[in-house]
Design a protein around this motif. Structure first.
Motif, PDB file in Angstrom:
ATOM      1  N   ARG A  96       0.837  -1.194   0.000  1.00  0.00           N
ATOM      2  CA  ARG A  96       0.000   0.000   0.000  1.00  0.00           C
ATOM      3  C   ARG A  96       0.882   1.258   0.000  1.00  0.00           C
ATOM      4  O   ARG A  96       1.990   1.255   0.502  1.00  0.00           O
ATOM      5  N   SER A 125     -12.686  -5.087  -9.960  1.00  0.00           N
ATOM      6  CA  SER A 125     -12.125  -5.040  -8.619  1.00  0.00           C
ATOM      7  C   SER A 125     -13.103  -5.763  -7.691  1.00  0.00           C
ATOM      8  O   SER A 125     -14.142  -6.259  -8.130  1.00  0.00           O
ATOM      9  N   HIS A 126     -12.755  -5.808  -6.387  1.00  0.00           N
ATOM     10  CA  HIS A 126     -13.623  -6.526  -5.459  1.00  0.00           C
ATOM     11  C   HIS A 126     -14.918  -5.776  -5.181  1.00  0.00           C
ATOM     12  O   HIS A 126     -15.875  -6.357  -4.675  1.00  0.00           O
ATOM     13  N   GLU A 127     -14.980  -4.496  -5.498  1.00  0.00           N
ATOM     14  CA  GLU A 127     -16.170  -3.699  -5.235  1.00  0.00           C
ATOM     15  C   GLU A 127     -16.421  -2.762  -6.409  1.00  0.00           C
ATOM     16  O   GLU A 127     -15.497  -2.107  -6.904  1.00  0.00           O
ATOM     17  N   ASP A 195      -6.957  -5.344  -7.093  1.00  0.00           N
ATOM     18  CA  ASP A 195      -7.364  -5.971  -5.828  1.00  0.00           C
ATOM     19  C   ASP A 195      -8.665  -6.753  -6.013  1.00  0.00           C
ATOM     20  O   ASP A 195      -9.735  -6.331  -5.540  1.00  0.00           O
ATOM     21  N   THR A 197      -9.819  -9.286  -4.583  1.00  0.00           N
ATOM     22  CA  THR A 197     -10.438  -9.710  -3.324  1.00  0.00           C
ATOM     23  C   THR A 197      -9.902  -8.860  -2.186  1.00  0.00           C
ATOM     24  O   THR A 197      -8.791  -8.325  -2.254  1.00  0.00           O
ATOM     25  N   THR A 198     -10.689  -8.748  -1.133  1.00  0.00           N
ATOM     26  CA  THR A 198     -10.209  -8.162   0.110  1.00  0.00           C
ATOM     27  C   THR A 198      -9.500  -9.249   0.915  1.00  0.00           C
ATOM     28  O   THR A 198      -9.565 -10.443   0.569  1.00  0.00           O
ATOM     29  N   GLU A 199      -8.837  -8.867   2.013  1.00  0.00           N
ATOM     30  CA  GLU A 199      -8.169  -9.876   2.828  1.00  0.00           C
ATOM     31  C   GLU A 199      -9.155 -10.866   3.443  1.00  0.00           C
ATOM     32  O   GLU A 199      -8.913 -12.076   3.380  1.00  0.00           O
ATOM     33  N   GLN A 201     -11.964 -11.875   2.226  1.00  0.00           N
ATOM     34  CA  GLN A 201     -12.403 -12.749   1.142  1.00  0.00           C
ATOM     35  C   GLN A 201     -11.323 -13.749   0.768  1.00  0.00           C
ATOM     36  O   GLN A 201     -11.611 -14.917   0.509  1.00  0.00           O
ATOM     37  N   LEU A 240      -2.018 -11.325  -0.286  1.00  0.00           N
ATOM     38  CA  LEU A 240      -2.808 -11.453   0.932  1.00  0.00           C
ATOM     39  C   LEU A 240      -2.524 -12.743   1.678  1.00  0.00           C
ATOM     40  O   LEU A 240      -2.479 -12.769   2.903  1.00  0.00           O
ATOM     41  N   GLN A 332       1.636  -8.668   2.556  1.00  0.00           N
ATOM     42  CA  GLN A 332       1.292  -7.392   1.957  1.00  0.00           C
ATOM     43  C   GLN A 332       2.466  -6.435   1.814  1.00  0.00           C
ATOM     44  O   GLN A 332       2.407  -5.510   1.006  1.00  0.00           O
TER      45      GLN A 332
END
Length: 373
Positions: A96, A125-127, A195, A197-199, A201, A240, A332
């Motif tokens: 990041r 992306s994840h969202e 990204d 997925t999130t962590e 997920q 992740l 990460q």
């Protein structure tokens, strides 16, 4: 009365039947831009790092100052090779705060259109709201005075196809937003995943499998991949855990991806037993292996083990605080995940398919008794 006999011409008479009017030279409209604007545009098109810095400082975020730190330089070098089609499929694993999304999701898609205004793109992306923000920022960059002065004559939006999640150029280029698990509906020549997925997920076996099925069976097949004009794919994410989307992409498409790993501290790896591109080669997590540098020696100019990535941004004290979480740090910040411990809530040491086989979503509870809903 009609005379059927052929027309007889004297030797000194021209055959007026086949005399064509002289061709007119086609007038190419002059470039409306001033000479200094044309020179500046050519300079920026040849140097993606300069293009990125100007795009951020003069187009997207006027008033800020972008420092060309190591991670920004390395990513821009590879983004430039992506524009030139020297790199076709690439995974960029970066921590990041390294301008990862700014480079790969906001500025690069616009630069791709300068090179080819007919290019069709899909962005996931994840969202969905995250991708919508990327696309809105890219559109705002194109509409900025700085951009319009240099490439406004090249890129123009269709008035009736100019939404936040889908827009189209008069020249034919299109860009569509989607999210993990969402529908596509359109095909494209270039894909961007930021990204996926999130962590949480990635650490949920059910959600990890669902995300992977979408990437492998929906997103990638939507790319127009042909021998004549191969598709391009850029995946940008920090690692992740073992078995996350970047890990599984490298397993499923061996030798297809170039891998750029940006590590917070310098780590040296032994040379791979099998050279890049040879049968049996496998990416080493955390080790850069791209068309620009197969060994990573050229990309990473740090010469001391443990040397910081960008001390002007993350000081030694800040980095030591991050190292207190070994699992977060390895994945990460170093892009080289370690197996998750039982204390982290995971009942398996790895997501790798050779260890677990395919996941049966119909009977997940019997396979992972400790899985929490």
């Amino acid at each position: 009365m009609f005379d059927p006999r052929p027309l007889q011409l004297h030797d000194d008479e021209p055959d007026i039947r086949w005399t064509l009017p002289p061709l007119r030279a086609v007038e190419v409209p002059a470039d409306p831009r001033p000479a200094w604007i044309q020179e500046d545009a050519a300079r920026l098109e040849a140097d993606f790092l300069a293009f990125f810095i100007d795009a951020m400082e003069k187009g997207l975020k006027p008033g800020i100052k972008i420092l060309p730190t190591r991670p920004i330089r390395w990513q821009c070098d590879h983004a430039n090779a992506f524009v030139l089609r020297e790199i076709m499929w690439i995974i960029c694993n970066a921590p990041r705060g390294t301008c990862k999304s700014d480079i790969w999701s906001r500025v690069l898609p616009v630069r791709m259109w300068i090179a080819n205004p007919t290019l069709e793109q899909i962005h996931g992306s994840h969202e969905l709201s995250l991708v919508t923000g990327f696309m809105t920022d890219s559109r705002r960059l194109i509409r900025s005075d700085w951009f319009q002065a240099r490439w406004g004559h090249l890129l123009r939006f269709l008035p009736d196809q100019n939404q936040k999640t889908f827009y189209q150029l008069i020249q034919g280029g299109k860009r569509q937003a989607t999210s993990t698990g969402g529908g596509l509906g359109k095909r494209a020549g270039a894909g961007f995943l930021d990204d996926p997925t999130t962590e949480p997920q990635a650490l949920s076996r059910v959600e990890n499998e669902a995300a992977w099925a979408w990437v492998d069976k929906s997103f990638i097949p939507a790319l127009n991949d042909s021998a004549e004009f191969p598709s391009q794919l850029a995946v940008s994410a920090q690692r992740l855990c073992e078995g996350d989307i970047p890990d599984r992409l490298m397993d499923a498409y061996p030798g297809r991806f170039d891998l750029l790993c940006v590590q917070r501290r310098r780590r040296f790896y032994p040379a791979p037993a099998i050279p890049w591109g040879q049968p049996g080669f496998a990416h080493r997590p955390g080790q850069t292996c791209t068309a620009l540098s197969r060994s990573g020696a050229w990309v990473d100019d740090r010469t001391v083990e443990g040397q910081l990535l960008d001390p002007e941004y993350k000081t030694e004290a800040m980095v030591r605080a991050l190292e207190r979480g070994p699992e977060y740090w390895a994945a990460q910040e170093m892009q080289d995940p370690i197996p998750r411990s039982a204390a982290s809530g995971m009942a398996w040491p790895s997501f790798r398919r050779e260890n677990h086989g395919p996941l049966d979503l119909r009977n997940i509870a019997s396979q992972v008794p400790s899985l929490k809903s």
